[in-house]
Design a protein around this motif. Structure first.
Motif, short mmCIF file in Angstrom:
data_model
loop_
_atom_site.label_atom_id
_atom_site.label_comp_id
_atom_site.label_asym_id
_atom_site.label_seq_id
_atom_site.Cartn_x
_atom_site.Cartn_y
_atom_site.Cartn_z
N GLU A 192 0.87 -1.18 0.00
CA GLU A 192 0.00 0.00 0.00
C GLU A 192 0.91 1.23 0.00
O GLU A 192 1.51 1.56 1.02
CB GLU A 192 -0.89 0.00 1.26
CG GLU A 192 -1.63 -1.30 1.53
CD GLU A 192 -2.72 -1.63 0.51
OE1 GLU A 192 -3.16 -0.69 -0.20
OE2 GLU A 192 -3.11 -2.79 0.41
N ALA A 193 1.00 1.88 -1.15
CA ALA A 193 1.97 2.96 -1.30
C ALA A 193 1.56 4.20 -0.50
O ALA A 193 0.39 4.59 -0.47
CB ALA A 193 2.12 3.31 -2.77
N LEU A 194 2.59 4.81 0.15
CA LEU A 194 2.39 6.10 0.81
C LEU A 194 2.76 7.22 -0.14
O LEU A 194 2.14 8.27 -0.21
CB LEU A 194 3.35 6.22 1.99
CG LEU A 194 3.01 5.49 3.26
CD1 LEU A 194 4.21 5.50 4.19
CD2 LEU A 194 1.85 6.20 3.92
N ASP A 195 3.83 6.96 -0.85
CA ASP A 195 4.35 7.91 -1.83
C ASP A 195 5.12 7.05 -2.85
O ASP A 195 5.10 5.83 -2.75
CB ASP A 195 5.19 9.01 -1.14
CG ASP A 195 6.50 8.53 -0.54
OD1 ASP A 195 6.91 7.39 -0.85
OD2 ASP A 195 7.13 9.28 0.23
N GLY A 199 5.92 2.48 1.46
CA GLY A 199 4.61 1.85 1.52
C GLY A 199 4.44 0.98 2.74
O GLY A 199 5.40 0.74 3.48
N THR A 220 -1.91 -3.95 -4.54
CA THR A 220 -2.63 -3.53 -3.33
C THR A 220 -3.75 -4.51 -2.96
O THR A 220 -4.12 -5.38 -3.77
CB THR A 220 -3.28 -2.15 -3.55
OG1 THR A 220 -4.29 -2.32 -4.57
CG2 THR A 220 -2.28 -1.12 -4.04
N ARG A 226 -4.91 0.90 4.51
CA ARG A 226 -4.11 1.58 3.48
C ARG A 226 -4.09 3.06 3.80
O ARG A 226 -5.04 3.56 4.45
CB ARG A 226 -4.66 1.32 2.07
CG ARG A 226 -6.03 1.91 1.83
CD ARG A 226 -6.55 1.64 0.42
NE ARG A 226 -7.81 2.31 0.18
CZ ARG A 226 -9.00 1.86 0.58
NH1 ARG A 226 -9.08 0.72 1.22
NH2 ARG A 226 -10.09 2.55 0.32
N HIS A 280 -2.53 8.80 -1.28
CA HIS A 280 -1.26 8.38 -1.86
C HIS A 280 -0.60 9.63 -2.43
O HIS A 280 -1.11 10.24 -3.37
CB HIS A 280 -1.54 7.32 -2.96
CG HIS A 280 -0.32 6.98 -3.76
ND1 HIS A 280 -0.39 6.28 -4.95
CD2 HIS A 280 0.99 7.23 -3.57
CE1 HIS A 280 0.83 6.12 -5.44
NE2 HIS A 280 1.68 6.70 -4.62
N GLN A 281 0.52 10.03 -1.83
CA GLN A 281 1.21 11.24 -2.31
C GLN A 281 1.94 10.93 -3.61
O GLN A 281 2.61 9.91 -3.70
CB GLN A 281 2.23 11.72 -1.26
CG GLN A 281 1.67 11.89 0.14
CD GLN A 281 0.58 12.94 0.21
OE1 GLN A 281 0.60 13.92 -0.54
NE2 GLN A 281 -0.37 12.75 1.09
N THR A 282 1.80 11.81 -4.58
CA THR A 282 2.49 11.55 -5.85
C THR A 282 3.96 11.98 -5.78
O THR A 282 4.79 11.52 -6.55
CB THR A 282 1.79 12.28 -7.02
OG1 THR A 282 1.64 13.64 -6.63
CG2 THR A 282 0.45 11.65 -7.34
#
Ligand code: PMT
Length: 405
Positions: free
Chosen positions: A200-203, A207, A253, A281, A285-287
């Motif tokens: 689960e990506a944070l940025d 993750g 994910t 999650r 999600h920051q790009t």
């Protein structure tokens, strides 16, 4: 009548101190009605006499690639075709390396290359040799190619040291060989397995994930395939190659995994949820990579859907099996999840501590139902997956052949 009756088993013997145990294996196979031929490497002959193996098998022992003088000679191709099953016990580090490389410079390695039979090996060597990355890579290669790796056991060794490297006892090898013959328990059925972690990506660089390697789930998929099922695997990010014969859908994910399961589950008879799915999650999600500013940082998480409970809650669900990874009271926690998620069977394994199953090749499993538990004990993930598939098959058939089902 034993399930080994009439089965053609080729026992390969390589040069290790455990070679003396191969005579016992051959004797037990014959007692169970198997037809046994023995192929030895040149160094095996230094440890056990071909005459001993000839006496217990009642057949000439094969040790030369070009065995043209003997009356009873079988060419290596004939022998490779004759075998229903090849078991190499003991398998030395050298033989394992040659098998992984595909060498065919003696009879046994040539047979293994020329056969379509299932191959199993029972490694036996000093524990440092076993732990050596070269040996471990060779083992991983063979496992990926579908070779069954039986053991090794851990204990005191011929060199006086203690560790993993003892050949699995003949009785356990026989039990495993017998289990291979009742392997069509899932013929005509379709099985869907999930495996591995989710990410689960944070940025773009960080993750939330966990330590699942996918090994347990992939082993379940392979065992179900061997039991005759049509198997599909949905895998989170792992370093494992897709098992041959098992179409594998790669996801990242928990939401991806749910979509993949939703797309496949309607035609499935049995669903086995081995994946370690992230329960939460990040809300956003920051790009861009999150920059380091404040001394503390709060992360807002949202619940992921529960894939297993979603499948079990369908109007016409498949037979559903979940895994419970618990640090404490695994049976009680698994039973709580069995009831909360309304699944047919939960498989408890204890995580944390020295024997935590994440990433390891072995595990210890307990099957948990509403009124009972069945302890499958500790063993390789391959062997446990085979036992588990047998247990699932018997419960599936009991449920759907019951009157009114
Ligand atoms: O992959 P390995 O390195 O071989 O390790 C194997 C393993 C330890 C990951 C495996 O044996 C195991 O225990 N898998 C389940 C891990 C887990 O997520 O357990 P849980 O108790 O959190 O979840 C219970 C069940 O619900 C599981 O079947 C899980 O797949 C399912 N679940 C959980 C959360 C969620 N959002 N959706 C789900 O479907």
């Amino acid at each position: 009548m034993s399930s080994l009756s009439g089965r053609c088993v080729l026992v390969g013997v390589t040069g290790g101190i455990a070679a003396y145990k191969s005579a016992d294996l051959v004797r037990r196979l014959i007692e169970h009605g198997a037809m046994v031929r023995v192929a030895m490497t040149a160094s095996a002959v230094q440890f056990i006499s071909p005459l001993t193996l000839q006496s217990v098998s009642g057949q000439p022992v094969h040790d030369a690639l070009l065995d043209i003088d003997s009356e009873t000679a079988m060419s290596h191709i004939e022998l490779a075709r004759w075998a229903d099953q090849i078991i190499v016990a003991p398998a030395t580090a050298d033989f394992i390396a040659r098998l992984a490389t595909g060498l065919a410079d003696d009879l046994l390695s040539t047979l293994c290359l020329a056969t379509q039979a299932q191959i199993a090996i029972a490694p036996a060597m000093n524990h440092v040799m076993w732990d050596n990355p070269a040996t471990q890579e060779n083992i991983a290669t063979l496992r990926d190619r579908g070779v069954d790796i039986l053991g090794p056991d851990t204990g005191s060794q011929a060199c006086g040291e203690t560790g993993p490297g003892r050949m699995v006892e003949p009785e356990a090898l026989l039990r495993w060989l017998t289990s291979q013959t009742d392997d069509q328990l899932l013929t005509g059925l379709s099985v869907l397995v999930t495996a591995g972690p989710t990410w689960e990506a944070l940025d773009p660089v960080r993750g939330l994930t966990n330590q699942s390697s996918g090994k347990m789930g992939y082993a379940v998929a392979i065992a179900a395939l061997k039991a005759g099922a049509k198997v599909n695997l949905i895998s989170g990010p792992t370093a494992l190659s897709s098992p041959p014969g098992v179409p594998t859908c790669r996801v990242t994910t928990a939401l991806d995994m749910l979509s993949a399961v939703d797309a496949q589950v309607s035609d499935v008879d049995i669903f086995v949820s081995v994946a370690a799915v992230s329960d939460y999650r990040p809300e956003a999600h920051q790009t861009q990579k999150i920059k380091k500013h404040a001394a503390s940082f709060n992360l807002e998480l949202v619940r992921n859907p529960d894939i297993l409970a979603t499948v079990a809650g369908r109007s016409s669900p498949p037979f559903t099996v979940g895994f419970a990874a618990e640090t404490d009271e695994p049976v009680a926690q698994a039973r709580r999840k069995l009831e909360a998620k309304k699944v047919d069977l939960m498989v408890a394994n204890q995580v944390g501590g020295e024997n935590s199953p994440f990433g390891r090749d072995d595990n210890a499993l307990i099957l948990v139902e509403s009124q009972s538990e069945t302890d499958l004990g500790r063993g390789s993930k391959q062997a446990l997956a085979q036992c588990l598939v047998r247990e699932i098959a018997s419960r599936y058939h009991a449920k759907y052949s019951a009157p009114g089902s």
